[in-house]
Scaffold this motif. Sequence first.
Motif, PDB file in Angstrom:
ATOM      1  N   PHE A  28       0.861  -1.183   0.000  1.00  0.00           N
ATOM      2  CA  PHE A  28       0.000   0.000   0.000  1.00  0.00           C
ATOM      3  C   PHE A  28       0.897   1.232   0.000  1.00  0.00           C
ATOM      4  CE2 PHE A  28      -2.520  -3.439   1.856  1.00  0.00           C
ATOM      5  CZ  PHE A  28      -3.512  -3.507   0.903  1.00  0.00           C
ATOM      6  N   HIS A  29       0.839   2.093   1.025  1.00  0.00           N
ATOM      7  CA  HIS A  29       1.686   3.286   1.071  1.00  0.00           C
ATOM      8  C   HIS A  29       2.780   3.143   2.121  1.00  0.00           C
ATOM      9  CE1 HIS A  29      -1.708   5.707  -0.959  1.00  0.00           C
ATOM     10  NE2 HIS A  29      -0.818   5.313  -1.851  1.00  0.00           N
ATOM     11  N   LYS A  30       3.288   1.917   2.299  1.00  0.00           N
ATOM     12  CA  LYS A  30       4.390   1.663   3.229  1.00  0.00           C
ATOM     13  C   LYS A  30       5.526   1.006   2.449  1.00  0.00           C
ATOM     14  CE  LYS A  30       5.683  -1.205   7.081  1.00  0.00           C
ATOM     15  NZ  LYS A  30       5.505  -2.609   7.352  1.00  0.00           N
ATOM     16  N   ILE A  31       6.738   1.498   2.687  1.00  0.00           N
ATOM     17  CA  ILE A  31       7.931   0.989   2.002  1.00  0.00           C
ATOM     18  C   ILE A  31       8.926   0.543   3.061  1.00  0.00           C
ATOM     19  CG2 ILE A  31       9.859   1.594   0.500  1.00  0.00           C
ATOM     20  CD1 ILE A  31       7.956   3.732  -0.740  1.00  0.00           C
ATOM     21  N   ASP A  32       9.404  -0.685   2.929  1.00  0.00           N
ATOM     22  CA  ASP A  32      10.391  -1.246   3.859  1.00  0.00           C
ATOM     23  C   ASP A  32      11.622  -1.625   3.043  1.00  0.00           C
ATOM     24  OD1 ASP A  32      11.831  -2.613   5.804  1.00  0.00           O
ATOM     25  OD2 ASP A  32      10.145  -3.837   6.462  1.00  0.00           O
ATOM     26  N   LEU A  33      12.766  -0.991   3.350  1.00  0.00           N
ATOM     27  CA  LEU A  33      14.000  -1.191   2.588  1.00  0.00           C
ATOM     28  C   LEU A  33      15.144  -1.604   3.503  1.00  0.00           C
ATOM     29  CD1 LEU A  33      13.849   2.149   0.559  1.00  0.00           C
ATOM     30  CD2 LEU A  33      13.379  -0.133  -0.352  1.00  0.00           C
ATOM     31  N   GLN A  34      15.992  -2.507   3.011  1.00  0.00           N
ATOM     32  CA  GLN A  34      17.205  -2.892   3.737  1.00  0.00           C
ATOM     33  C   GLN A  34      18.373  -2.891   2.761  1.00  0.00           C
ATOM     34  OE1 GLN A  34      17.027  -6.020   6.608  1.00  0.00           O
ATOM     35  NE2 GLN A  34      14.799  -6.079   6.508  1.00  0.00           N
ATOM     36  N   THR A  35      19.553  -2.548   3.258  1.00  0.00           N
ATOM     37  CA  THR A  35      20.707  -2.526   2.365  1.00  0.00           C
ATOM     38  C   THR A  35      21.038  -3.933   1.889  1.00  0.00           C
ATOM     39  OG1 THR A  35      22.134  -2.502   4.323  1.00  0.00           O
ATOM     40  CG2 THR A  35      21.859  -0.417   3.155  1.00  0.00           C
ATOM     41  N   ASP A  36      21.348  -4.017   0.620  1.00  0.00           N
ATOM     42  CA  ASP A  36      21.852  -5.241   0.004  1.00  0.00           C
ATOM     43  C   ASP A  36      23.358  -5.097  -0.173  1.00  0.00           C
ATOM     44  OD1 ASP A  36      21.676  -7.753  -1.347  1.00  0.00           O
ATOM     45  OD2 ASP A  36      21.829  -6.679  -3.246  1.00  0.00           O
ATOM     46  N   VAL A  37      23.788  -3.881  -0.537  1.00  0.00           N
ATOM     47  CA  VAL A  37      25.204  -3.587  -0.751  1.00  0.00           C
ATOM     48  C   VAL A  37      25.515  -2.222  -0.150  1.00  0.00           C
ATOM     49  CG1 VAL A  37      26.976  -3.093  -2.496  1.00  0.00           C
ATOM     50  CG2 VAL A  37      25.285  -4.887  -2.914  1.00  0.00           C
ATOM     51  N   VAL A  38      26.642  -2.125   0.568  1.00  0.00           N
ATOM     52  CA  VAL A  38      27.193  -0.848   1.017  1.00  0.00           C
ATOM     53  C   VAL A  38      28.638  -0.820   0.555  1.00  0.00           C
ATOM     54  CG1 VAL A  38      27.855   0.570   3.002  1.00  0.00           C
ATOM     55  CG2 VAL A  38      25.698  -0.706   3.063  1.00  0.00           C
ATOM     56  N   ALA A  39      29.018   0.223  -0.161  1.00  0.00           N
ATOM     57  CA  ALA A  39      30.412   0.389  -0.587  1.00  0.00           C
ATOM     58  C   ALA A  39      30.910   1.723  -0.052  1.00  0.00           C
ATOM     59  CB  ALA A  39      30.513   0.349  -2.112  1.00  0.00           C
ATOM     60  N   ARG A  40      32.173   1.725   0.399  1.00  0.00           N
ATOM     61  CA  ARG A  40      32.755   2.931   0.989  1.00  0.00           C
ATOM     62  C   ARG A  40      34.123   3.205   0.382  1.00  0.00           C
ATOM     63  NH1 ARG A  40      34.220   1.800   6.433  1.00  0.00           N
ATOM     64  NH2 ARG A  40      34.062  -0.396   6.018  1.00  0.00           N
ATOM     65  N   THR A  41      34.433   4.484   0.269  1.00  0.00           N
ATOM     66  CA  THR A  41      35.789   4.861  -0.114  1.00  0.00           C
ATOM     67  C   THR A  41      36.693   4.654   1.101  1.00  0.00           C
ATOM     68  OG1 THR A  41      35.487   7.160   0.568  1.00  0.00           O
ATOM     69  CG2 THR A  41      34.938   6.611  -1.727  1.00  0.00           C
ATOM     70  N   THR A  42      37.990   4.718   0.898  1.00  0.00           N
ATOM     71  CA  THR A  42      38.921   4.509   2.020  1.00  0.00           C
ATOM     72  C   THR A  42      38.820   5.618   3.067  1.00  0.00           C
ATOM     73  OG1 THR A  42      40.672   5.617   0.792  1.00  0.00           O
ATOM     74  CG2 THR A  42      40.588   3.210   0.639  1.00  0.00           C
ATOM     75  N   THR A  43      38.300   6.786   2.694  1.00  0.00           N
ATOM     76  CA  THR A  43      38.204   7.899   3.640  1.00  0.00           C
ATOM     77  C   THR A  43      36.833   8.007   4.302  1.00  0.00           C
ATOM     78  OG1 THR A  43      37.606   9.389   1.836  1.00  0.00           O
ATOM     79  CG2 THR A  43      39.952   9.248   2.422  1.00  0.00           C
ATOM     80  N   ALA A  44      35.873   7.154   3.913  1.00  0.00           N
ATOM     81  CA  ALA A  44      34.529   7.217   4.497  1.00  0.00           C
ATOM     82  C   ALA A  44      34.524   6.613   5.904  1.00  0.00           C
ATOM     83  CB  ALA A  44      33.542   6.453   3.612  1.00  0.00           C
ATOM     84  N   LYS A  45      33.612   7.121   6.743  1.00  0.00           N
ATOM     85  CA  LYS A  45      33.454   6.534   8.070  1.00  0.00           C
ATOM     86  C   LYS A  45      32.917   5.114   7.941  1.00  0.00           C
ATOM     87  CE  LYS A  45      32.722  10.713  10.747  1.00  0.00           C
ATOM     88  NZ  LYS A  45      31.767  11.541  11.454  1.00  0.00           N
ATOM     89  N   GLU A  46      33.178   4.301   8.950  1.00  0.00           N
ATOM     90  CA  GLU A  46      32.724   2.911   8.945  1.00  0.00           C
ATOM     91  C   GLU A  46      31.196   2.866   9.033  1.00  0.00           C
ATOM     92  OE1 GLU A  46      31.327  -0.730  10.593  1.00  0.00           O
ATOM     93  OE2 GLU A  46      31.785   0.829  12.030  1.00  0.00           O
ATOM     94  N   TYR A  47      30.595   2.253   8.051  1.00  0.00           N
ATOM     95  CA  TYR A  47      29.136   2.112   7.958  1.00  0.00           C
ATOM     96  C   TYR A  47      28.891   0.799   7.229  1.00  0.00           C
ATOM     97  CZ  TYR A  47      24.472   2.743   5.959  1.00  0.00           C
ATOM     98  OH  TYR A  47      23.173   2.553   5.565  1.00  0.00           O
ATOM     99  N   THR A  48      28.042  -0.088   7.801  1.00  0.00           N
ATOM    100  CA  THR A  48      27.912  -1.417   7.199  1.00  0.00           C
ATOM    101  C   THR A  48      26.509  -1.785   6.733  1.00  0.00           C
ATOM    102  OG1 THR A  48      27.659  -2.372   9.402  1.00  0.00           O
ATOM    103  CG2 THR A  48      29.889  -2.346   8.465  1.00  0.00           C
ATOM    104  N   ALA A  49      25.451  -1.146   7.275  1.00  0.00           N
ATOM    105  CA  ALA A  49      24.095  -1.534   6.870  1.00  0.00           C
ATOM    106  C   ALA A  49      23.096  -0.456   7.258  1.00  0.00           C
ATOM    107  CB  ALA A  49      23.695  -2.859   7.523  1.00  0.00           C
ATOM    108  N   GLY A  50      21.967  -0.473   6.550  1.00  0.00           N
ATOM    109  CA  GLY A  50      20.887   0.450   6.858  1.00  0.00           C
ATOM    110  C   GLY A  50      19.539  -0.190   6.632  1.00  0.00           C
ATOM    111  N   ARG A  51      18.540   0.332   7.318  1.00  0.00           N
ATOM    112  CA  ARG A  51      17.145  -0.055   7.097  1.00  0.00           C
ATOM    113  C   ARG A  51      16.325   1.223   7.108  1.00  0.00           C
ATOM    114  NH1 ARG A  51      12.696  -3.330  10.574  1.00  0.00           N
ATOM    115  NH2 ARG A  51      11.220  -3.545   8.848  1.00  0.00           N
TER     116      ARG A  51
END
Length: 167
Positions: A109-132
């Motif tokens: 309906f009007h609800k969206i549920d998303l989860q990360t499948d892939v996270v890519a970071r540059t060498t200078t990005a802060k550590e981040y591994t997943a999102g919902r």
Amino acid sequence: MGVEHEEPVPVHPDLEPIAFLLGRWEGAGVGGYPTIESFNFGQEIEFGHNGKPFLTYVSRTWLLDQDGNRVKPLATESGYWRAQPDRQLEVLLAHPTGVVEIYVGEVVFHKIDLQTDVVARTTTAKEYTAGRRLYGLVKGNLMWAYDMAAMGRPLTSHMSAELKKVG
């Protein structure tokens, strides 16, 4: 010669489940994380289309003081929302902090549920591994919440907001 007016491009039929997102949304929210102090923020999101089977997406946020005045820019992100068969959804996001994400999820309906499948970071990005991310249309307003896994922590509530359609 007069100025020619282009007819609006029809929304691609595949976008029907997420067409409610189209337009510009503005509002405010709250954020926090175990590694930072909580904060209030303002946000502007714009969803657009060009007739192809995806939405364009840009989000900008800024820190708000206790009176609701803009203090400084915070996060920005841009990308594409790609509707798939059976109300499935793929979302590609890029951040100027050196992170790109691919989310997968579904629309009910009007609800969206998303989860990360892939996270890519540059060498200078802060550590981040997943999102919902959860998005929902509630009484005409766009409500959303974001949990993230970063800095060695599991998925933890990070930000949420309520936005009103302004265009």
